[in-house]
Scaffold this motif. Sequence first.
Motif, PDB file in Angstrom:
ATOM      1  N   ALA A 172       0.829  -1.200   0.000  1.00 15.08           N
ATOM      2  CA  ALA A 172       0.000   0.000   0.000  1.00 15.08           C
ATOM      3  C   ALA A 172       0.868   1.257   0.000  1.00 15.08           C
ATOM      4  N   ASP A 173       1.938   1.237   0.795  1.00 12.40           N
ATOM      5  CA  ASP A 173       2.823   2.402   0.863  1.00 12.40           C
ATOM      6  C   ASP A 173       3.463   2.718  -0.482  1.00 12.40           C
ATOM      7  N   ASN A 174       3.668   1.665  -1.290  1.00 11.12           N
ATOM      8  CA  ASN A 174       4.323   1.844  -2.582  1.00 11.12           C
ATOM      9  C   ASN A 174       3.346   1.814  -3.761  1.00 11.12           C
ATOM     10  N   ARG A 175       2.045   1.860  -3.443  1.00 10.99           N
ATOM     11  CA  ARG A 175       1.007   1.828  -4.475  1.00 10.99           C
ATOM     12  C   ARG A 175       1.191   0.620  -5.391  1.00 10.99           C
ATOM     13  N   GLN A 176       1.378  -0.525  -4.784  1.00 10.31           N
ATOM     14  CA  GLN A 176       1.567  -1.764  -5.521  1.00 10.31           C
ATOM     15  C   GLN A 176       0.477  -2.761  -5.148  1.00 10.31           C
ATOM     16  N   ILE A 177       0.167  -3.646  -6.083  1.00 10.55           N
ATOM     17  CA  ILE A 177      -0.740  -4.752  -5.792  1.00 10.55           C
ATOM     18  C   ILE A 177      -0.148  -6.010  -6.426  1.00 10.55           C
ATOM     19  N   ASP A 178      -0.500  -7.163  -5.864  1.00  8.04           N
ATOM     20  CA  ASP A 178      -0.080  -8.422  -6.469  1.00  8.04           C
ATOM     21  C   ASP A 178      -1.282  -9.030  -7.197  1.00  8.04           C
ATOM     22  N   PHE A 179      -1.100 -10.227  -7.749  1.00 13.52           N
ATOM     23  CA  PHE A 179      -2.164 -10.812  -8.572  1.00 13.52           C
ATOM     24  C   PHE A 179      -3.405 -11.163  -7.764  1.00 13.52           C
ATOM     25  N   GLU A 180      -3.243 -11.541  -6.501  1.00 13.27           N
ATOM     26  CA  GLU A 180      -4.418 -11.839  -5.696  1.00 13.27           C
ATOM     27  C   GLU A 180      -5.201 -10.569  -5.366  1.00 13.27           C
ATOM     28  N   LEU A 181      -4.490  -9.475  -5.180  1.00 10.75           N
ATOM     29  CA  LEU A 181      -5.166  -8.215  -4.893  1.00 10.75           C
ATOM     30  C   LEU A 181      -5.939  -7.695  -6.100  1.00 10.75           C
ATOM     31  N   ILE A 182      -5.532  -8.078  -7.306  1.00  9.59           N
ATOM     32  CA  ILE A 182      -6.326  -7.730  -8.488  1.00  9.59           C
ATOM     33  C   ILE A 182      -7.749  -8.256  -8.314  1.00  9.59           C
ATOM     34  N   LEU A 183      -7.861  -9.525  -7.917  1.00  6.50           N
ATOM     35  CA  LEU A 183      -9.189 -10.129  -7.729  1.00  6.50           C
ATOM     36  C   LEU A 183      -9.933  -9.484  -6.571  1.00  6.50           C
ATOM     37  N   TYR A 184      -9.206  -9.214  -5.492  1.00  9.13           N
ATOM     38  CA  TYR A 184      -9.845  -8.662  -4.303  1.00  9.13           C
ATOM     39  C   TYR A 184     -10.451  -7.290  -4.597  1.00  9.13           C
ATOM     40  N   TYR A 185      -9.682  -6.418  -5.228  1.00  3.44           N
ATOM     41  CA  TYR A 185     -10.195  -5.073  -5.510  1.00  3.44           C
ATOM     42  C   TYR A 185     -11.272  -5.104  -6.595  1.00  3.44           C
ATOM     43  N   ALA A 186     -11.152  -6.016  -7.546  1.00  4.32           N
ATOM     44  CA  ALA A 186     -12.206  -6.148  -8.560  1.00  4.32           C
ATOM     45  C   ALA A 186     -13.516  -6.576  -7.898  1.00  4.32           C
ATOM     46  N   SER A 187     -13.422  -7.492  -6.948  1.00  4.82           N
ATOM     47  CA  SER A 187     -14.609  -7.949  -6.225  1.00  4.82           C
ATOM     48  C   SER A 187     -15.225  -6.815  -5.417  1.00  4.82           C
ATOM     49  N   ARG A 188     -14.386  -6.044  -4.720  1.00  2.00           N
ATOM     50  CA  ARG A 188     -14.890  -4.906  -3.928  1.00  2.00           C
ATOM     51  C   ARG A 188     -15.596  -3.893  -4.829  1.00  2.00           C
ATOM     52  N   LEU A 189     -14.991  -3.616  -5.976  1.00  2.00           N
ATOM     53  CA  LEU A 189     -15.567  -2.625  -6.888  1.00  2.00           C
ATOM     54  C   LEU A 189     -16.904  -3.088  -7.447  1.00  2.00           C
ATOM     55  N   ILE A 190     -16.981  -4.342  -7.848  1.00  5.56           N
ATOM     56  CA  ILE A 190     -18.201  -4.808  -8.499  1.00  5.56           C
ATOM     57  C   ILE A 190     -19.339  -4.950  -7.493  1.00  5.56           C
ATOM     58  N   ARG A 191     -18.997  -5.068  -6.194  1.00  5.13           N
ATOM     59  CA  ARG A 191     -20.030  -5.124  -5.165  1.00  5.13           C
ATOM     60  C   ARG A 191     -20.442  -3.735  -4.700  1.00  5.13           C
ATOM     61  N   SER A 192     -19.474  -2.836  -4.614  1.00  2.89           N
ATOM     62  CA  SER A 192     -19.782  -1.486  -4.102  1.00  2.89           C
ATOM     63  C   SER A 192     -20.331  -0.561  -5.184  1.00  2.89           C
ATOM     64  N   GLN A 193     -20.067  -0.885  -6.442  1.00  2.00           N
ATOM     65  CA  GLN A 193     -20.521  -0.042  -7.555  1.00  2.00           C
ATOM     66  C   GLN A 193     -21.349  -0.896  -8.521  1.00  2.00           C
TER      67      GLN A 193
END
Length: 600
Positions: A172-193
């Motif tokens: 988070a401090d370096n504004r980086q994500i790994d491949f699992e976080l791609i899925l996690y944030y995609a899931s959060r976005l599709i549920r919240s929006q």
Amino acid sequence: MTFVWTEKELSAEQSDAVREERSIFLVACPGSGKTRTLTYKIAYELSRLDSNRKFVVALTYTHRAADEIHERIEGLGVDTSQLWIGTIHSFCLEWILKPYAIYEPAIAHGFRIIDSHEQEKLLEELCRTQRGITYWDCDYYFTDQGYVLGCRDQSKHARLQAIFALYFQQLADNRQIDFELILYYASRLIRSQPQIAKVLANIFQWVLIDEYQDTKRIQYEIVAAIVRAGAERTQLFVVGDPNQAIFGSLGGFAMSVTELQRLCGVPIKDRALTENYRSTDRLIRYFSNFTVQATVIHGAGPDRAFSSTISYNTVVGRDEVEAELVRIIRLSAAQGVRPEQICVLAPWWILLAGVTRRLAGALPEFHFDGPGMVPFSRDQENFWYRLSRIALTQASPDQHVRRMRWANEVIRDLGNEGLNARGMTAKQLLRESNSVLLAETDGLQYLRLYFDALMVRLGIDWQSHRLLNEHHRAFFDSSAAKVERLRREGSSYIGEIDFFRKVFQHRSGITVNTIHGVKGAEFDVVIAFGLLQGMVPHFSEEDEADGGVTSAKKLLYVVGSRARKHLYLISEQQRRRGGGRGAYPSTEILAEYVFDYDAV
């Protein structure tokens, strides 16, 4: 014009699945033409799109599978301009994260995906903060509720959670994500929006999922949200084999049609492909013993009556395995089997690394292919990796369509990074690439010089762009580390440009791979060793309620069903367990199976 085919191209089962107009759940036995059916289904639905604003989306387990299917469709003469095909990670990145990241605070101000080398380095560093924890304990995956540790040793979980707290904070401090976080944030976005799913449902007329049994719950839920929002305007085509669900430790599982129907909120028809065109009747009878879910399999291939050799060696010692592999390879070659139709398997890559090098030394007349022999980083989302595909393939008629597609992807990437690539065409990029002539023999240095020369010819100052700089550093750092590791293991030739160029060539040598890595492939001859309790099944699975029997059966099912003609199985003696626990015994479920094996 609607795409059509003849009776010789597809069986009745396959044709019925392709022509089905509503959502379908297709259970496909090994060798049943799953990829052909999926390819024809995509081609058929592409030809039936009634608007140039609609898309067909196909989600594959690997990028290699996506490339293969894409090229097959183009070979059928069907326009693929309204097809998107790739992995679920690439899908989430392109269709959800990049356009909608502004709605997720954690990535709203930009992000970069770290590759596997960077992730390994970071986790190895953080593991030093906790006693008794290594990088190999750090497998994890996300659900919509958070991350799940893959390590089955519960006594390590508190320490692992401390490590992952630091890991996610540093990302988070370096504004980086790994491949699992791609899925996690995609899931959060599709549920919240909710509007995201509605927009995508209006675009996608069909969503197809290959190898559904390897899909994670979070992935099912992302796709289901889109299908649900489409209210039966977006159809779903799901295909796979629950008996080959061997990625459970990474969160993959075979969802039932009933549960998938409930999740998607639409009716889904249940169908099956039951005819095996790959293996002989004897092989089918053999590997069918290891099914964990009842499946009908009928031999239907032209060689079904061929007299297969199936052997099981439990007397060879650990130090004799390589000599036995050499013997079987030479025997197969003497029988007329081509090198690219021979595969050597083991459950763990660590068993194969040294063996591959020594096989290459003992069999200098053969070339060996395997993912562990790839000399540079294969990070599919890295710009320079994408460009390396063009750098390392020659301009030739059989590569033209593939190189044109790659060139268009590179141009799109440049545009996404804010570079002015609007007037650039794929033909222009390939013409400039073909004009870069270098005499350099070191693979990594060749790529450095090629990248610099091509960017100059295209008039692109890539060094002034932060993300391209970060991708460049990540690509070469991880590649240099991989080359050095392979050289330490004795592969002195690994860094040469001629070896680099083999990465994107069609399979030409003996395949060496893990059981997990070879799933989906097929060979005339399959040779598997390391079939030992604690490896098949993995020692961590022996604590399960059935003692790991289900896991072992699935792995053996995958091994056996890769073979077209001959299968050689080895449970070697004297391979030692760690901690002074003696030697690994043979895989119990295999040792107990009574079969009329052949002596070889």
